[in-house]
Design a protein around this motif. Structure first.
Motif, mmCIF file in Angstrom:
data_model
loop_
_atom_site.group_PDB
_atom_site.id
_atom_site.type_symbol
_atom_site.label_atom_id
_atom_site.label_comp_id
_atom_site.label_asym_id
_atom_site.label_seq_id
_atom_site.Cartn_x
_atom_site.Cartn_y
_atom_site.Cartn_z
ATOM 1 N N CYS A 20 -5.204 -3.834 31.039
ATOM 2 C CA CYS A 20 -4.468 -4.702 31.966
ATOM 3 C C CYS A 20 -5.209 -5.987 32.341
ATOM 4 C CB CYS A 20 -4.122 -3.923 33.229
ATOM 5 S SG CYS A 20 -5.562 -3.481 34.221
ATOM 6 N N GLY A 21 -6.500 -6.084 32.074
ATOM 7 C CA GLY A 21 -7.267 -7.288 32.361
ATOM 8 C C GLY A 21 -7.869 -7.350 33.752
ATOM 9 N N GLN A 22 -7.595 -6.376 34.635
ATOM 10 C CA GLN A 22 -8.173 -6.367 35.980
ATOM 11 C C GLN A 22 -9.641 -5.959 35.907
ATOM 12 O OE1 GLN A 22 -5.959 -3.845 38.568
ATOM 13 N NE2 GLN A 22 -4.067 -5.014 38.377
ATOM 14 N N PRO A 23 -10.461 -6.347 36.891
ATOM 15 C CA PRO A 23 -11.867 -5.934 36.893
ATOM 16 C C PRO A 23 -11.993 -4.415 36.948
ATOM 17 C CG PRO A 23 -11.498 -7.668 38.494
ATOM 18 C CD PRO A 23 -10.142 -7.244 38.007
ATOM 19 N N ALA A 24 -12.777 -3.876 36.057
ATOM 20 C CA ALA A 24 -12.956 -2.428 35.969
ATOM 21 C C ALA A 24 -14.247 -2.005 36.649
ATOM 22 C CB ALA A 24 -12.975 -1.992 34.511
ATOM 23 N N ALA A 25 -14.230 -0.833 37.252
ATOM 24 C CA ALA A 25 -15.418 -0.299 37.915
ATOM 25 C C ALA A 25 -16.184 0.633 36.995
ATOM 26 C CB ALA A 25 -15.033 0.424 39.194
ATOM 27 N N ARG A 26 -15.458 1.550 36.321
ATOM 28 C CA ARG A 26 -16.141 2.503 35.433
ATOM 29 C C ARG A 26 -15.156 3.051 34.405
ATOM 30 N NH1 ARG A 26 -15.839 4.257 40.281
ATOM 31 N NH2 ARG A 26 -14.495 5.968 40.863
ATOM 32 N N LEU A 27 -15.698 3.513 33.307
ATOM 33 C CA LEU A 27 -14.951 4.174 32.251
ATOM 34 C C LEU A 27 -15.294 5.649 32.310
ATOM 35 C CD1 LEU A 27 -13.304 4.247 29.561
ATOM 36 C CD2 LEU A 27 -15.449 3.769 28.406
ATOM 37 N N ILE A 28 -14.273 6.493 32.386
ATOM 38 C CA ILE A 28 -14.471 7.939 32.428
ATOM 39 C C ILE A 28 -13.952 8.493 31.107
ATOM 40 C CG2 ILE A 28 -14.018 10.058 33.713
ATOM 41 C CD1 ILE A 28 -13.125 8.086 36.036
ATOM 42 N N VAL A 29 -14.806 9.182 30.376
ATOM 43 C CA VAL A 29 -14.446 9.684 29.056
ATOM 44 C C VAL A 29 -14.265 11.192 29.125
ATOM 45 C CG1 VAL A 29 -15.154 9.871 26.648
ATOM 46 C CG2 VAL A 29 -15.697 7.811 27.942
ATOM 47 N N PHE A 30 -13.054 11.635 28.782
ATOM 48 C CA PHE A 30 -12.722 13.050 28.683
ATOM 49 C C PHE A 30 -12.595 13.406 27.209
ATOM 50 C CE2 PHE A 30 -10.872 11.633 32.731
ATOM 51 C CZ PHE A 30 -11.464 12.515 33.601
#
Length: 69
Positions: A20-30
Protein backbone atom coordinates in the motif's frame (compact mmCIF):
# COMPACT_ATOMS: atom_id res chain seq x y z
CA UNK A 1 22.97 -20.77 7.21
CA UNK A 2 20.46 -22.28 9.63
CA UNK A 3 17.28 -20.43 10.49
CA UNK A 4 14.98 -21.35 13.32
CA UNK A 5 11.54 -22.52 12.19
CA UNK A 6 8.50 -20.56 13.31
CA UNK A 7 7.42 -16.93 13.31
CA UNK A 8 10.02 -14.18 13.13
CA UNK A 9 9.94 -10.37 12.95
CA UNK A 10 11.93 -7.90 10.87
CA UNK A 11 11.85 -4.20 11.90
CA UNK A 12 11.25 -1.94 8.89
CA UNK A 13 11.26 1.50 10.60
CA UNK A 14 9.28 3.59 8.10
CA UNK A 15 10.13 1.72 4.92
CA UNK A 16 7.24 2.05 2.43
CA UNK A 17 4.95 -0.98 2.41
CA UNK A 18 5.25 -3.08 -0.76
CA UNK A 19 1.46 -3.40 -0.92
CA UNK A 20 0.00 0.00 0.00
CA UNK A 21 2.99 2.38 0.28
CA UNK A 22 2.31 3.48 3.90
CA UNK A 23 5.23 3.55 6.37
CA UNK A 24 5.74 0.06 7.76
CA UNK A 25 6.80 -0.76 11.31
CA UNK A 26 7.69 -4.45 11.01
CA UNK A 27 7.36 -7.53 8.82
CA UNK A 28 6.00 -10.64 10.53
CA UNK A 29 6.78 -13.89 8.72
CA UNK A 30 4.58 -16.94 9.28
CA UNK A 31 4.80 -20.33 7.58
CA UNK A 32 2.00 -19.48 5.13
CA UNK A 33 2.03 -15.69 4.77
CA UNK A 34 3.86 -12.46 5.54
CA UNK A 35 2.13 -9.62 7.41
CA UNK A 36 3.28 -5.99 7.34
CA UNK A 37 2.32 -3.96 10.41
CA UNK A 38 2.21 -0.21 9.79
CA UNK A 39 3.51 2.61 11.99
CA UNK A 40 -0.01 4.05 12.09
CA UNK A 41 -1.93 1.54 14.23
CA UNK A 42 -5.23 2.63 12.64
CA UNK A 43 -4.20 1.22 9.26
CA UNK A 44 -4.97 -2.49 8.83
CA UNK A 45 -1.97 -4.78 8.31
CA UNK A 46 -1.18 -5.87 4.76
CA UNK A 47 -1.03 -9.60 4.02
CA UNK A 48 1.43 -10.93 1.45
CA UNK A 49 1.71 -14.53 0.32
CA UNK A 50 5.05 -16.28 0.71
CA UNK A 51 6.94 -16.85 -2.53
CA UNK A 52 6.52 -20.34 -3.93
CA UNK A 53 9.50 -22.47 -4.94
CA UNK A 54 10.25 -22.21 -8.62
CA UNK A 55 10.41 -25.97 -9.13
CA UNK A 56 14.08 -25.73 -10.01
CA UNK A 57 15.33 -26.91 -6.64
CA UNK A 58 17.48 -29.60 -8.19
CA UNK A 59 19.85 -29.00 -11.02
CA UNK A 60 19.54 -31.68 -13.66
CA UNK A 61 22.45 -32.25 -16.01
CA UNK A 62 22.01 -34.14 -19.23
CA UNK A 63 25.00 -35.87 -20.81
CA UNK A 64 25.08 -36.11 -24.59
CA UNK A 65 27.64 -38.13 -26.55
CA UNK A 66 30.22 -36.09 -28.42
CA UNK A 67 30.15 -36.22 -32.17
CA UNK A 68 33.26 -36.76 -34.26
CA UNK A 69 34.26 -33.79 -36.39
Amino acid sequence: MFTMPGTWYLPLRGTPCASCGQPAARLIVFAVERVIAHEDDEAPPCHLSNPRPSGLDELTLRAEPRRAA
